[in-house]
Design an enzyme around this catalytic site. Structure first.
Site, mmCIF file in Angstrom:
data_model
loop_
_atom_site.group_PDB
_atom_site.id
_atom_site.type_symbol
_atom_site.label_atom_id
_atom_site.label_comp_id
_atom_site.label_asym_id
_atom_site.label_seq_id
_atom_site.Cartn_x
_atom_site.Cartn_y
_atom_site.Cartn_z
ATOM 1 N N LYS A 79 0.852 -1.201 0.000
ATOM 2 C CA LYS A 79 0.000 0.000 0.000
ATOM 3 C C LYS A 79 0.880 1.241 0.000
ATOM 4 C CE LYS A 79 -4.703 -0.285 1.340
ATOM 5 N NZ LYS A 79 -4.936 -1.327 0.435
ATOM 6 N N LYS B 97 -18.396 17.337 -27.531
ATOM 7 C CA LYS B 97 -18.893 16.002 -27.157
ATOM 8 C C LYS B 97 -19.934 16.132 -26.038
ATOM 9 C CE LYS B 97 -15.697 14.928 -23.507
ATOM 10 N NZ LYS B 97 -15.128 14.024 -22.609
ATOM 11 N N LYS C 147 -20.658 14.748 -19.039
ATOM 12 C CA LYS C 147 -21.325 14.776 -17.735
ATOM 13 C C LYS C 147 -21.271 16.161 -17.114
ATOM 14 C CE LYS C 147 -20.198 10.176 -16.083
ATOM 15 N NZ LYS C 147 -19.097 9.436 -15.487
#
Ligand SMILES: Nc1ncnc2c1ncn2[C@@H]1O[C@H](COP(=O)(O)OC(=O)[C@@H](N)Cc2c[nH]c3ccccc23)[C@@H](O)[C@H]1O
Length: 332
Positions: A122, A198, A201
């Site tokens: 990690k 385009k 969102k």
């Protein structure tokens, strides 16, 4: 960097699909497709562009290939500020949306990027790790992916991934496959308000973007207000009539009909009437997905389980690749 895109008509040999798929240069029909990988940010409900440019082909590809992985890329989404509680919910909402669109965890590995990224060691995300296109390269190369189904806006990122794979191979010997983009004929669904842009969102104009979960009234309103030109005839001329051609392309994609057939059937219809026809076709396409999303969202445990299982499988695949890379680099 330049992009050359070639439409491969013989792709049906292993990809029998309604839209022609195109692959970036270098694609050879005899190439084996070994691992398909793609990702989507968990920021908001997927829209028509995400669906037609990516998710619909993801569903098909999981039926056609043995090793297919789709990642909900939460690490990418924090490159802009996110409220933690909303992000957590958005990850589950995106899981519900992908399952409702037909992603099947029995056929593909659906997982959460942050839960599979760092394998055993990690490292808490460094600036380098979070540098957007490099992180995208890590996503793809970590699983030795060979093919990446994406929309056109990702092609530049893909070129960087290809460059990184090649330079690694040059230095340490052939290790990473150089991944190829898979683009559909709907690789760039345009904004309904500005056909030169385009569909996105984050478009501040709410009428520009049709989301999978929009109500039939919202969908009708958005198409009714879609920008077209002063010619009332319905034709497909993307270079000179971007607005109406975008509607024709959407109509063809959601009905599965060829563009020529869609244009033929709309002979004599003006664009105002045609917009309502396209809206109806989109409503019809999304209705079952929308109701499935609502059902799935009620079962949070199921959604969490799908991601846990997927993330564990993804980690398993990443671990040996990470180990090999560390050996090649000289860390181990
Ligand atoms: N208007 C449009 N027309 C056609 N296709 C479109 C349209 N808008 C979006 N797409 C496609 O939808 C997928 C997900 O979009 P994202 O913006 O979340 O997609 C992104 O932000 C990526 N960087 C996520 C990512 C992270 N790691 C990856 C590794 C492989 C592939 C993708 C990724 C994309 O395929 C995108 O091209």
């Amino acid at each position: 960097m330049t992009t050359r895109t070639t439409v491969i008509f013989c792709s049906w040999e292993f990809l029998p699909v309604p839209h022609y798929l195109s692959f970036q240069t270098g694609y050879d029909c005899k190439d084996a497709v070994k691992r398909i990988f793609s990702g989507i940010q968990p920021t908001g409900i997927p829209h028509l562009g995400n669906y037609l440019g990516a998710i619909e082909s993801w569903v098909r590809l999981q039926d056609e290939h043995d090793s297919v992985m789709y990642s909900i890329v939460d690490l990418h989404s924090i490159t802009v500020p996110q409220d933690p509680a909303i992000l957590r919910q958005s990850i589950l909402d995106m899981t519900a949306a992908l399952l409702a669109c037909g992603i099947n965890p029995e056929k593909s590995i659906l997982f959460q990027q942050s839960q599979a990224k760092t394998a055993k060691e990690k490292q808490n995300g460094t600036a380098g790790l979070l540098t957007y296109p490099v992180l995208q390269a890590a996503d793809i190369l970590l699983y030795k992916s060979t093919h990446v189904p994406v929309g056109e806006d990702q092609v530049q990122h893909m070129e960087l991934v290809q460059d990184l794979a090649q330079s690694f191979n040059k230095k340490y010997g052939e290790f990473f496959p150089v991944p190829k983009s898979i683009l559909t004929s709907m690789k760039k669904v345009k904004s309904l308000r500005d056909p030169s842009a385009k569909m996105s969102k984050s478009d501040p104009d709410k009428l520009a973007t049709v989301r999978i979960t929009d109500s039939p009234e919202e969908i009708v309103q958005k198409f009714r207000k879609a920008m077209t030109d002063f010619t009332s005839e319905v034709t497909y001329e993307p270079a000179s009539r971007g607005g109406v051609s975008n509607l024709v392309a959407i109509h063809a994609a959601v009905t599965g009909l060829p563009v020529e057939e869609v244009v033929r059937r709309s002979a004599g219809m003006d664009t105002a009437r045609y917009k309502l026809l396209v809206a109806d076709a989109v409503i019809e396409k999304f209705a079952p997905i929308k109701s499935e999303i609502e059902k799935l969202k009620m079962n949070k445990d199921h959604l969490e389980k799908v991601l846990q299982v997927g993330s564990a499988k993804a980690k398993e695949l990443a671990y040996p690749v990470c180990q090999e890379v560390m050996k090649l680099v000289g860390f181990l």
